[in-house]
Write an enzyme that holds these catalytic residues in place. Sequence first.
Site, mmCIF file in Angstrom:
data_model
loop_
_atom_site.group_PDB
_atom_site.id
_atom_site.type_symbol
_atom_site.label_atom_id
_atom_site.label_comp_id
_atom_site.label_asym_id
_atom_site.label_seq_id
_atom_site.Cartn_x
_atom_site.Cartn_y
_atom_site.Cartn_z
ATOM 1 N N GLY A 9 29.203 36.244 33.846
ATOM 2 C CA GLY A 9 30.218 36.353 34.889
ATOM 3 C C GLY A 9 30.107 37.741 35.500
ATOM 4 O O GLY A 9 28.998 38.249 35.735
ATOM 5 N N LYS A 78 34.475 35.628 27.879
ATOM 6 C CA LYS A 78 35.831 36.050 27.556
ATOM 7 C C LYS A 78 36.032 35.910 26.043
ATOM 8 O O LYS A 78 35.464 35.008 25.413
ATOM 9 C CB LYS A 78 36.848 35.204 28.318
ATOM 10 N N ASN A 104 36.546 43.036 25.654
ATOM 11 C CA ASN A 104 37.883 43.562 25.357
ATOM 12 C C ASN A 104 38.535 42.771 24.230
ATOM 13 O O ASN A 104 38.163 41.628 23.963
ATOM 14 C CB ASN A 104 38.779 43.457 26.595
ATOM 15 N N LYS A 186 40.554 51.140 23.383
ATOM 16 C CA LYS A 186 40.564 50.297 24.596
ATOM 17 C C LYS A 186 41.688 49.266 24.502
ATOM 18 O O LYS A 186 42.365 48.975 25.486
ATOM 19 C CB LYS A 186 39.196 49.617 24.734
ATOM 20 N N ASN A 190 44.760 48.160 27.196
ATOM 21 C CA ASN A 190 44.976 46.780 27.658
ATOM 22 C C ASN A 190 46.357 46.265 27.247
ATOM 23 O O ASN A 190 46.995 45.520 27.997
ATOM 24 C CB ASN A 190 43.876 45.852 27.123
ATOM 25 N N ASN A 194 47.756 45.113 30.763
ATOM 26 C CA ASN A 194 47.360 43.772 31.215
ATOM 27 C C ASN A 194 48.518 42.777 31.320
ATOM 28 O O ASN A 194 48.721 42.151 32.363
ATOM 29 C CB ASN A 194 46.254 43.224 30.309
ATOM 30 N N SER A 257 42.546 42.382 34.624
ATOM 31 C CA SER A 257 41.815 41.135 34.383
ATOM 32 C C SER A 257 42.784 40.001 34.027
ATOM 33 O O SER A 257 42.559 38.852 34.386
ATOM 34 C CB SER A 257 40.785 41.334 33.276
#
Length: 305
Positions: A9, A78, A104, A186, A190, A194, A257
Site C-alpha cells: 500500500g 496493516k 505501527n 511510537k 499514536n 490517532n 491514519s
Amino acid sequence: MKIAIIGAGAMGSLYGGLLAEGGQEVLLVDVWQEHVDTINQWGLSMEGVNGHRTIKNIKATTNPSYAEAMDLVIVFVKSTITHIAVSQHKKLCDNNTTVLTLQNGLGNIEKIMETIDKKNIIAGTTAQGCTLLAPGKINHAGVGDTYIGELDGTTSPRIKEIHKAFTAGGLKTNISNNVLGLIWGKLLVNVGINALTAITNLRNGQLVEFEETEELLELAVEEALAVAMARGIELPYGDPVAHTKKICRATALNKSSMLQDLLNKRKTEIAMINGAVVTEGEKLGVKTPVNKVLTNLITVLEKNQ
Ligand SMILES: NC(=O)C1=CN([C@@H]2O[C@H](COP(=O)(O)OP(=O)(O)OC[C@H]3O[C@@H](n4cnc5c(N)ncnc54)[C@H](OP(=O)(O)O)[C@@H]3O)[C@@H](O)[C@H]2O)C=CC1
Ligand SMILES: CC(C)(CO)C(=O)C(=O)O
C-alpha cells in the site's frame, strides 16, 4: 539484495520504490490486482516531497508462489492482518531470510513469530509519511528517520547490510539497540493522536488547539506511559506528552491514519494501539480508563460503518 514487501500500500510502495531506486531487486506483494498490474505495466509513480518520478525497475504480484526465498521480507500490511499475510506468503522465507516489521502498534513481532522463527525477525519504526493516491501511484508526504534493530540489541552483520541497502535508497536509517523502546515510543504518539483525531474528525495539529482534546491527549498518553513504565520499557525520548504534542504540530495538516481508515470505511489499528494499552494495563494492574473509552468509541464507529 533480494527484497519482498508484503503489503504494497502506501508505505510498502514507498519503501519498495526507494529500495529499487537504490539498486535492490524488489518484489511488491499485494492483494490489489489493478495496483499490481499498473506497476508491472507502467512502473511505480511517486510524487511528493522529493518531486515526481516513475520507478520502473520494480516488480509486483498478487501471487508470489513462483518466487524464490528472499534475503529480506518487509511486512507493511496493516497490523490487523500481520499474522494472516505473513503465513500466506511464508514461501518467500527460508532459514536465511530476515523478516522486518516497521508497522505501527503492538504485537506485530509476536504475530510474525506464529510463522517465522524469532531469530529471523528484526523490527523498527518509521517516521516517513505516505498516501496511496491511485493504482500504481503514491504521494510521499513526509520524510523522517527509519530505525531498525535486532530484537536482542546486537549490531549484527545483517543489520549493517540492511542499513546499507536502506541508506543507498535515500532512507535515512539508524541502527538501534532498543527496538522495543522505539516501538513503545511510537505507540505513545499514536495513542495520543490517532483515536482522538478519528473520533473528532480533526487534523493532527488541531488536537492541541482545543483545550478539551489537548486534555484527553495528555490523559491517554500518561496512562500509556504508566503501562510502559510498569513493563520496564525504556523510551527513546524524555517527556511523552510534550513529544506527542510536538508531533501534532510537526504533522499539523495530516489526517491521522486512523481518521483516514474511518473515512475510507476500513478497519482501524485501534486494537494494536489504545486497545493494546488497555490489554497490557490489565495484565500489569495499571488502570487505563481513557484508553478504554477511546478504544470502545472507535470500535463502535467501525462497527457502524
Ligand atoms: N501511511 C503512513 O504514512 C504510515 C503508516 N505506518 C504503518 O505502516 C503500516 C502500513 O500502513 P499503510 O501503508 O498506510 O497501509 P495500506 O493500507 O496503505 O497498505 C497495506 C496494503 O496491504 C494490502 N494487503 C492486505 N492484505 C494483504 C495480504 N494478505 N497480502 C499482501 N498485501 C495485503 C492492502 O490491500 P487492501 O487495502 O486491499 O486490504 C494494502 O494495499 C501500518 O501499520 C501503518 O500504521 C507507519 C508510519 C506511517
Ligand atoms: C504520527 C502520526 C500520528 C502521523 O499522522 C501517525 O503515525 C499516524 O497517523 O498513524
